[in-house]
Design an enzyme around this catalytic site. Sequence first.
Site, short mmCIF file in Angstrom:
data_model
loop_
_atom_site.label_atom_id
_atom_site.label_comp_id
_atom_site.label_asym_id
_atom_site.label_seq_id
_atom_site.Cartn_x
_atom_site.Cartn_y
_atom_site.Cartn_z
N HIS A 1 0.83 -1.20 0.00
CA HIS A 1 0.00 0.00 0.00
C HIS A 1 0.87 1.26 0.00
O HIS A 1 0.60 2.21 -0.73
CB HIS A 1 -0.90 0.05 1.24
CG HIS A 1 -1.95 -1.00 1.31
ND1 HIS A 1 -2.07 -1.83 2.41
CD2 HIS A 1 -2.93 -1.36 0.45
CE1 HIS A 1 -3.09 -2.64 2.22
NE2 HIS A 1 -3.63 -2.39 1.04
N LYS A 27 -15.86 -6.75 5.16
CA LYS A 27 -14.55 -7.40 5.17
C LYS A 27 -14.14 -7.84 6.57
O LYS A 27 -13.07 -8.39 6.75
CB LYS A 27 -13.48 -6.47 4.59
CG LYS A 27 -13.53 -6.37 3.08
CD LYS A 27 -12.26 -5.76 2.54
CE LYS A 27 -12.23 -5.82 1.03
NZ LYS A 27 -10.97 -5.28 0.50
N ARG A 39 -1.83 -6.14 -8.23
CA ARG A 39 -0.76 -7.08 -7.90
C ARG A 39 -0.73 -8.25 -8.88
O ARG A 39 0.30 -8.60 -9.41
CB ARG A 39 -0.94 -7.63 -6.48
CG ARG A 39 -0.78 -6.58 -5.40
CD ARG A 39 -1.18 -7.13 -4.05
NE ARG A 39 -2.57 -7.51 -4.10
CZ ARG A 39 -3.11 -8.55 -3.46
NH1 ARG A 39 -2.38 -9.30 -2.70
NH2 ARG A 39 -4.39 -8.82 -3.56
N SER A 54 -3.00 -7.72 2.75
CA SER A 54 -3.35 -7.57 4.16
C SER A 54 -3.82 -8.89 4.75
O SER A 54 -3.50 -9.23 5.88
CB SER A 54 -4.44 -6.51 4.32
OG SER A 54 -3.96 -5.24 3.97
#
Length: 175
Positions: free
Chosen positions: A25, A49, A103, A141
């Site tokens: 990030h 989430k 990514r 993450s």
Amino acid sequence: MIARPAVARRVGFYAGTFDPVTTGHLDVIERAARLVDRLVIGVAHNPGKNPLMPVDERMLCVEEALPSIRQRTGSDIVVVSFHSLLVEAVRANGATLIFRGLRVLSDFDYEIQMSGVNRRLDGGIETVFLMASERTQFISSRLVKEIASYKGDISEFVTPATQARLLARLAMRAG
């Protein structure tokens, strides 16, 4: 003397859950900050989430990582939270660019759909995709939290302050 027209400031918006904020990030933040006059980091509430850290703590982790990026880029970078559609948060913060990090190929599939929807919701907002650097493209993450939950070393993937906060949260959850 000829009057010069005012130059519009380019404002970008980089949104995420940032649970936790990773070096991936931060790489995108630094690169995006070099492309705009002002970069707004939007920390999403996103209860879907099921974040480990509350939004204020995630904002603090992002803010703690910014001084060196601000120094290197000379950019105006601010951190806000939002609990709305992304385009609404972008508009509310005066931005016209959405930055998204990519990514892997699966990121692209999702992000291209989101870009199309956002474009339909507000045609004046552009999405800019930044490819993750080779050294960060494998970091997520979710993986960082999983490694940390098994007592693995995450120091390469997050800042020391974020690592301490994440480990404290995991200890609270376990205890």
